[in-house]
Write a protein that holds these residues in place. Sequence first.
Motif, PDB file in Angstrom:
ATOM      1  N   ALA A  90       0.906  -1.211   0.111  1.00  0.00           N
ATOM      2  CA  ALA A  90      -0.134   0.160  -0.016  1.00  0.00           C
ATOM      3  C   ALA A  90       0.947   1.208   0.045  1.00  0.00           C
ATOM      4  O   ALA A  90       0.363   2.325  -0.493  1.00  0.00           O
ATOM      5  N   GLN A  91       1.995   1.029   0.431  1.00  0.00           N
ATOM      6  CA  GLN A  91       2.707   2.307   0.555  1.00  0.00           C
ATOM      7  C   GLN A  91       4.254   1.988   0.210  1.00  0.00           C
ATOM      8  O   GLN A  91       4.468   0.835   0.405  1.00  0.00           O
ATOM      9  N   VAL A  92       5.327   2.954  -0.118  1.00  0.00           N
ATOM     10  CA  VAL A  92       6.530   2.600  -0.574  1.00  0.00           C
ATOM     11  C   VAL A  92       7.394   2.419   0.855  1.00  0.00           C
ATOM     12  O   VAL A  92       7.884   3.393   1.092  1.00  0.00           O
ATOM     13  N   ASP A  93       7.288   1.216   1.311  1.00  0.00           N
ATOM     14  CA  ASP A  93       8.101   1.201   2.400  1.00  0.00           C
ATOM     15  C   ASP A  93       9.025  -0.073   2.510  1.00  0.00           C
ATOM     16  O   ASP A  93       9.506  -0.481   3.597  1.00  0.00           O
ATOM     17  N   SER A 138      -4.154  12.364  -2.125  1.00  0.00           N
ATOM     18  CA  SER A 138      -3.035  13.108  -3.066  1.00  0.00           C
ATOM     19  C   SER A 138      -1.948  13.208  -2.047  1.00  0.00           C
ATOM     20  O   SER A 138      -1.320  14.409  -2.270  1.00  0.00           O
ATOM     21  N   LYS A 139      -1.375  12.263  -1.517  1.00  0.00           N
ATOM     22  CA  LYS A 139      -0.030  12.329  -1.059  1.00  0.00           C
ATOM     23  C   LYS A 139       1.168  12.451  -1.921  1.00  0.00           C
ATOM     24  O   LYS A 139       1.155  11.726  -2.817  1.00  0.00           O
ATOM     25  N   LYS A 140       1.763  13.640  -1.645  1.00  0.00           N
ATOM     26  CA  LYS A 140       2.876  13.775  -2.603  1.00  0.00           C
ATOM     27  C   LYS A 140       4.119  12.657  -2.315  1.00  0.00           C
ATOM     28  O   LYS A 140       4.591  12.456  -1.282  1.00  0.00           O
ATOM     29  N   PHE A 141       4.407  12.478  -3.628  1.00  0.00           N
ATOM     30  CA  PHE A 141       5.790  11.190  -3.494  1.00  0.00           C
ATOM     31  C   PHE A 141       7.198  12.010  -3.429  1.00  0.00           C
ATOM     32  O   PHE A 141       7.157  13.098  -4.270  1.00  0.00           O
ATOM     33  N   GLU A 142       7.771  11.878  -2.474  1.00  0.00           N
ATOM     34  CA  GLU A 142       9.131  12.441  -2.106  1.00  0.00           C
ATOM     35  C   GLU A 142      10.058  11.494  -2.491  1.00  0.00           C
ATOM     36  O   GLU A 142      10.569  10.627  -1.663  1.00  0.00           O
ATOM     37  N   PRO A 143      10.787  11.524  -3.670  1.00  0.00           N
ATOM     38  CA  PRO A 143      11.717  10.722  -3.938  1.00  0.00           C
ATOM     39  C   PRO A 143      13.041  10.588  -3.013  1.00  0.00           C
ATOM     40  O   PRO A 143      13.446   9.485  -2.564  1.00  0.00           O
ATOM     41  N   ILE A 180      14.067   7.404  -0.915  1.00  0.00           N
ATOM     42  CA  ILE A 180      15.277   6.906  -1.000  1.00  0.00           C
ATOM     43  C   ILE A 180      16.366   6.677   0.151  1.00  0.00           C
ATOM     44  O   ILE A 180      17.033   5.814   0.309  1.00  0.00           O
ATOM     45  N   MET A 181      16.304   7.903   0.717  1.00  0.00           N
ATOM     46  CA  MET A 181      17.112   7.849   2.088  1.00  0.00           C
ATOM     47  C   MET A 181      16.512   6.870   3.138  1.00  0.00           C
ATOM     48  O   MET A 181      17.326   6.319   3.648  1.00  0.00           O
ATOM     49  N   GLU A 182      15.389   6.675   2.961  1.00  0.00           N
ATOM     50  CA  GLU A 182      14.678   5.654   3.974  1.00  0.00           C
ATOM     51  C   GLU A 182      15.328   4.372   3.515  1.00  0.00           C
ATOM     52  O   GLU A 182      15.464   3.511   4.754  1.00  0.00           O
ATOM     53  N   HIS A 183      15.334   3.862   2.242  1.00  0.00           N
ATOM     54  CA  HIS A 183      15.692   2.635   1.919  1.00  0.00           C
ATOM     55  C   HIS A 183      17.226   2.231   2.318  1.00  0.00           C
ATOM     56  O   HIS A 183      17.455   1.168   2.236  1.00  0.00           O
ATOM     57  N   ILE A 184      17.807   3.298   1.991  1.00  0.00           N
ATOM     58  CA  ILE A 184      19.551   3.033   2.264  1.00  0.00           C
ATOM     59  C   ILE A 184      19.769   2.876   3.673  1.00  0.00           C
ATOM     60  O   ILE A 184      21.034   2.795   3.890  1.00  0.00           O
ATOM     61  N   ALA A 185      18.935   3.757   4.514  1.00  0.00           N
ATOM     62  CA  ALA A 185      19.235   3.759   5.925  1.00  0.00           C
ATOM     63  C   ALA A 185      19.125   2.485   6.726  1.00  0.00           C
ATOM     64  O   ALA A 185      18.610   1.767   6.164  1.00  0.00           O
ATOM     65  N   LEU A 209      17.168   2.828  -6.967  1.00  0.00           N
ATOM     66  CA  LEU A 209      16.105   3.143  -6.261  1.00  0.00           C
ATOM     67  C   LEU A 209      15.602   4.697  -6.981  1.00  0.00           C
ATOM     68  O   LEU A 209      14.338   4.949  -7.009  1.00  0.00           O
ATOM     69  N   SER A 210      16.515   5.596  -7.342  1.00  0.00           N
ATOM     70  CA  SER A 210      15.868   6.661  -8.235  1.00  0.00           C
ATOM     71  C   SER A 210      15.354   6.168  -9.515  1.00  0.00           C
ATOM     72  O   SER A 210      14.246   6.818  -9.896  1.00  0.00           O
ATOM     73  N   LEU A 211      15.850   5.115 -10.246  1.00  0.00           N
ATOM     74  CA  LEU A 211      15.222   4.623 -11.387  1.00  0.00           C
ATOM     75  C   LEU A 211      13.793   3.994 -11.198  1.00  0.00           C
ATOM     76  O   LEU A 211      12.586   4.314 -11.904  1.00  0.00           O
ATOM     77  N   ILE A 212      13.771   3.491 -10.002  1.00  0.00           N
ATOM     78  CA  ILE A 212      12.455   2.925  -9.449  1.00  0.00           C
ATOM     79  C   ILE A 212      11.615   4.282  -9.402  1.00  0.00           C
ATOM     80  O   ILE A 212      10.250   4.192  -9.429  1.00  0.00           O
ATOM     81  N   SER A 213      11.925   5.275  -8.685  1.00  0.00           N
ATOM     82  CA  SER A 213      11.145   6.302  -8.546  1.00  0.00           C
ATOM     83  C   SER A 213      10.641   7.046  -9.603  1.00  0.00           C
ATOM     84  O   SER A 213       9.549   7.709  -9.551  1.00  0.00           O
TER      85      SER A 213
END
Lengths: 374, 70
Positions: free
Chosen positions: A33-36, A62-67, A71-76, A318-322
């Motif tokens: 449901a969400q990108v986590d 309309s939650k805005k997507f913040e790449p 991305i920072m969440e994913h690499i942390a 991750l940017s390419l996915i974003s």
Amino acid sequence: MDCSHVFKFKVNRLIVVFALFLAFFSVASPAFAQVDSAVVAQDTAVVAAHAEEAAHGGEHGSKKFEPTKVIMEHIADSHMWHLWGHTSLPLPVIVYTQAGLDVFSSGNFHHGEHDYTSAKNTYRLVEDQVKIVGADGQIDEAATAHLYDISITKNVAAMFVAVALILIVFISVAGAYKKRVGKSPKGLQSLIEPIIVFVRDDIAKPNIGHGYAKFMPYLLTVFFFIWINNMLGLVPIFPGGANVTGNIALTLVLSLGTLLIVNLNGNKYYWKHILLPDVPWWLYPIMIPVELIGIISKPFALMIRLFANITAGHIIVLSLISLIFIFETLAMAPVSIAFVLFMDVLELLVAFLQAFIFTLLTALFIGMAVEEHH
Amino acid sequence: MVGSIAAIGAGLAVIGAGIGIGQVGGKAMEGIARQPEAASKIQTAMIIAAALIEGAALFGVVVSLLGLQV
């Protein structure tokens, strides 16, 4: 005829694996449901769910997507190991506070939605940081300042997986050498032996020279540890997916190992080169500080190189996915998946290359420190 | 605004590394073409040099990444 039979069998097996793979993702994708998610391949499934959601205006509105944030969440690093959808593997939280040591499961936080009250303190997870909550329900900054978080986080758990893998492989290979003295290698042995010989003949011998054998255990450990962790970082599903070698603390410890080994083994020529270089005496005030900085800067460069290479690789993927979320269309998916596939193959090369470079430069520095002048 | 300046920084760092690695790669190719038997030695030296250049570029990228977060 035999060959064609085998080929057919292999193809069948490949089809089964591929079908299972597809089935897994088609079942799993509505759950996202969400990108986590912490992983790349899962991201592709997330992408589908998220894009659908964006098109239909989904329940998140309309939650805005913040790449950058995603991305920072994913690499942390994280206090839980994300598996799929809303399922995460809770990991132990170990905190040392003024009230003493506290150990509990990160599952108690329910993804940061709940506070956890132990016998000593009440804790809250704010942006993946464990904080102490005071009696008034607000975060107690003074107590939090004295909180030392030594939890088994995702990176530490992933490191344990890598270490277990290395131990399993190398204990069995070492056992095979004891059992099969004088015979040709067999099984796993034949896979590992060329790599060990490569490290010895192409890295240790030419750079360290005489007396290289003393440093082989360190070089091999570093090489295989970095390589396996790099490759596990590329695996998108559970045992992989953690950004271990892209964590500056880990690369710091690895380069500290190199710093210690190089300087503890440095001979008198090495120290003379640093403290009494062959230059006119009035240049000493410049030369000696420069050489002393050189001692630190060499391992420092090793640290930054490994960290930045691996982190940059993960960020690019991750940017390419974003891109799919940025353009908010599923039509972008094939393009982005093609690019991600290309990057992943490149990362496979980088994973090896960085392990090689780290070991090679370590060997080079050791070689400079133990070199004999005549 | 900060984000775009950080991106310019990363881009500048990559230009330097591109020129550097291009030079190293090109010269290594020339060297190998002249002396194919020294290919493996040249390759090792080339990879070391490329890694050192890349390290310098990645310093720049890391700094611009830090600039992005502040």
